[in-house]
Scaffold this active site. Sequence first.
Site, short mmCIF file in Angstrom:
data_model
loop_
_atom_site.label_atom_id
_atom_site.label_comp_id
_atom_site.label_asym_id
_atom_site.label_seq_id
_atom_site.Cartn_x
_atom_site.Cartn_y
_atom_site.Cartn_z
N LYS A 100 0.83 -1.23 0.00
CA LYS A 100 0.00 0.00 0.00
C LYS A 100 0.85 1.27 0.00
CE LYS A 100 0.15 -1.80 4.38
NZ LYS A 100 -0.15 -3.10 4.92
N LYS A 198 -4.12 3.28 2.52
CA LYS A 198 -5.18 2.42 1.96
C LYS A 198 -6.36 3.27 1.47
CE LYS A 198 -3.76 -1.23 5.11
NZ LYS A 198 -3.94 -1.71 6.49
N1 LIG Z 1 1.98 -9.10 6.79
C1 LIG Z 1 0.71 -8.75 6.53
O1 LIG Z 1 -0.21 -9.16 7.22
C2 LIG Z 1 0.42 -7.86 5.34
C3 LIG Z 1 -0.92 -7.53 5.07
C4 LIG Z 1 -1.22 -6.73 3.95
C5 LIG Z 1 -0.19 -6.27 3.16
N2 LIG Z 1 1.10 -6.58 3.49
C6 LIG Z 1 2.16 -6.04 2.63
O2 LIG Z 1 2.89 -7.13 2.06
C7 LIG Z 1 4.24 -6.77 1.88
C8 LIG Z 1 5.13 -7.81 2.59
O3 LIG Z 1 4.83 -7.84 3.96
P1 LIG Z 1 5.43 -8.97 4.92
O4 LIG Z 1 4.67 -8.85 6.20
O5 LIG Z 1 5.46 -10.27 4.24
O6 LIG Z 1 6.91 -8.42 5.14
P2 LIG Z 1 8.18 -9.21 5.72
O7 LIG Z 1 7.74 -10.39 6.50
O8 LIG Z 1 9.04 -8.20 6.36
O9 LIG Z 1 8.90 -9.75 4.40
C9 LIG Z 1 9.61 -8.93 3.52
C10 LIG Z 1 10.47 -9.79 2.63
O10 LIG Z 1 11.12 -8.98 1.68
C11 LIG Z 1 12.52 -9.21 1.72
N3 LIG Z 1 13.18 -7.96 1.42
C12 LIG Z 1 12.99 -6.76 2.04
N4 LIG Z 1 13.75 -5.81 1.46
C13 LIG Z 1 14.43 -6.42 0.45
C14 LIG Z 1 15.36 -5.99 -0.52
N5 LIG Z 1 15.76 -4.70 -0.57
N6 LIG Z 1 15.82 -6.88 -1.41
C15 LIG Z 1 15.43 -8.17 -1.36
N7 LIG Z 1 14.54 -8.66 -0.48
C16 LIG Z 1 14.04 -7.78 0.42
C17 LIG Z 1 12.82 -9.74 3.11
O11 LIG Z 1 14.01 -10.52 3.08
P3 LIG Z 1 14.53 -11.29 4.41
O12 LIG Z 1 13.48 -12.30 4.71
O13 LIG Z 1 15.81 -11.91 3.98
O14 LIG Z 1 14.66 -10.25 5.46
C18 LIG Z 1 11.56 -10.56 3.37
O15 LIG Z 1 11.70 -11.84 2.80
C19 LIG Z 1 4.38 -5.35 2.44
O16 LIG Z 1 4.25 -4.42 1.41
C20 LIG Z 1 3.20 -5.23 3.38
O17 LIG Z 1 2.77 -3.90 3.55
C21 LIG Z 1 1.42 -7.36 4.55
#
Ligand SMILES: NC(=O)c1ccc[n+]([C@@H]2O[C@H](COP(=O)([O-])OP(=O)(O)OC[C@H]3O[C@@H](n4cnc5c(N)ncnc54)[C@H](OP(=O)(O)O)[C@@H]3O)[C@@H](O)[C@H]2O)c1
Length: 420
Positions: A100, A198
Site C-alpha cells: 500500500k 489504503k
Molecule cells: N503481513 C501482513 O499481514 C500484510 C498484510 C497486507 C499487506 N502486506 C504487505 O505485504 C508486503 C510484505 O509484507 P510482509 O509482512 O510479508 O513483510 P516481511 O515479513 O518483512 O517480508 C519482507 C520480505 O522482503 C525481503 N526484502 C525486504 N527488502 C528487500 C530488498 N531490498 N531486497 C530483497 N529482499 C528484500 C525480506 O528478506 P529477508 O526475509 O531476507 O529479510 C523478506 O523476505 C508489504 O508491502 C506489506 O505492507 C502485509
Amino acid sequence: MLNIGIVGVGTVGQSVCQILEDNKDIITARAGVEIVPTLGVVNNLSKKRDVSIKLTDNVDELLNDDSIDMVVELMGGVEDAYNVVKKALKKGKSVVTANKALLAYHRYELQELAGDTAFEYEAAVAGGIPIINALRDGLTANHITSIRGIINGTCNYMLDKMINEGIDYDVILKEAQELGYAEADPTFDVGGFDAAHKLLILASIAYGIDAKPEDILIEGIENISSEDIEFAKEFNYSLKLLGIAKMKGTKVELRVHTVLIPNTEMIAKVDGVMNGVSVIGDKVGETLFYGAGAGGDATASAVIANIIDIARKGKGSPMLGFKKPMEVGLTLAAKDDIETKYYLRMPVIDKSGVLATVSKILGDKNISIKTMLQKTCENNKATLLLSTHTSKESDIKEALKEIENSGVVLSVPVMIRIEE
Ligand SMILES: NC(=O)c1ccc[n+]([C@@H]2O[C@H](COP(=O)([O-])OP(=O)(O)OC[C@H]3O[C@@H](n4cnc5c(N)ncnc54)[C@H](OP(=O)(O)O)[C@@H]3O)[C@@H](O)[C@H]2O)c1
C-alpha cells in the site's frame, strides 16, 4: 505453465508459496494453467524459511529471467519496491503487489507505465477482503457516496481492548507489539498513516482522485483518554479509527481519524484485529465488507486471487478503475472545509462564568452545542464534555484555540469527530 518470481519471501511471500502448493489442485483448475513459483528474492539467504522455492539475493537474476512471466512484489517499502516494479513492467512482466505504501505514492506513474500489462494489488487494502475487486468491478454503476473503513487492525484491536477491558493505551500497545500486530515503531499504525495509504488507493478507484498522504487529514488514536471512553459508553458510541471518503458535490473529503460512531451502525460492530469497509453507492445503497485485514494466509489469499485472474485473462480491469477521466472531475476538499459533528473534552476550573465563556466562544463561531456534561473532579477542577451539531473544521479549530487562550481551561482541549 505460468512462472512467477516472488520479490520478498517473508510473512506473505512464504504463505503465497505454501498456499500455491497446498491448494494446487483448485488453483490450477481455476487458473487454467499451473502456477509455478520459480524464483524468490530475499535480503538474507541464511534465514530459515519453510518453503521450497529457489532463492537468490540478487533481484536482477529474477528480472533478467525471460522464463518468468510475472513478478509478485512482497518486499514492502517505497523506493526499492518502486524500482523493482518499474523494471519488471519495462520488461513486460505483469505485476502483483500487496504494497500500500508503494501505491499511496506511485500508483498513477505505475498505471501509466503498466499500460496494457496487468498490474494488480488486491491485498494492498484490507488484506484478505476483496474490496478492490468490489469497488473497481462490482460497484461500477454507482457514484460512490461514501467509504468508511476500519482498515488498520492494530488500531481496532487496541481501541477494542481499551474500551471493553479498560486497558491503558501504553499497556495495550506493548501487548499489540508482542503479538506481532504493531511494528516495533508503531507510529505508522497508531498515527493513522497506514490507514491513509489504503484510503488513498480506494479514493482513486472510487473518485479518480490523485492525492498523496500529505494532502489529507491524518490523525491517530494516541490522544484517546479514559474520559473519552466513558463518554462514548454513556452516549452509546463506539470509538473507531476510520478512513473516510465522502462525496459532497464535486468535492471529496478524505480523512483518517478516530471517530465516535453510534453502536447501532454495522461497522461499529467490527471488533478486534478484523477489518470492515462500508461502501455506499447512490444506486446500490450500503454494502459492507468484513474480514481479516492482515496475516500471511489471508493476505496471500488476495495475492493469489490476482495471480489467478491474470493467468485467466491477461490484462483485466483498468488498474485504478477508470478508462478515461470523468468529464466533471471530482477534487479533494480542503482539510479546513471538512464538515462533521464534534465531541470536545476540556479540563476546566470549576467556577462560575466558565460555561458562559466556552458557550460564547463556540456561539460566535456558529457552533451549536448538542449535549453538554460536566464531571466534577477534586480541587475545584471539572471536565467539560460537549458534543456539537454539524460544524466546519476551521471554525472548531479556531474556537478551540480561543478557548485554550481564554484562561478557563487547564490544558489543551481534545476534539474527536462524530460519525453519524
Ligand atoms: N503481513 C501482513 O499481514 C500484510 C498484510 C497486507 C499487506 N502486506 C504487505 O505485504 C508486503 C510484505 O509484507 P510482509 O509482512 O510479508 O513483510 P516481511 O515479513 O518483512 O517480508 C519482507 C520480505 O522482503 C525481503 N526484502 C525486504 N527488502 C528487500 C530488498 N531490498 N531486497 C530483497 N529482499 C528484500 C525480506 O528478506 P529477508 O526475509 O531476507 O529479510 C523478506 O523476505 C508489504 O508491502 C506489506 O505492507 C502485509
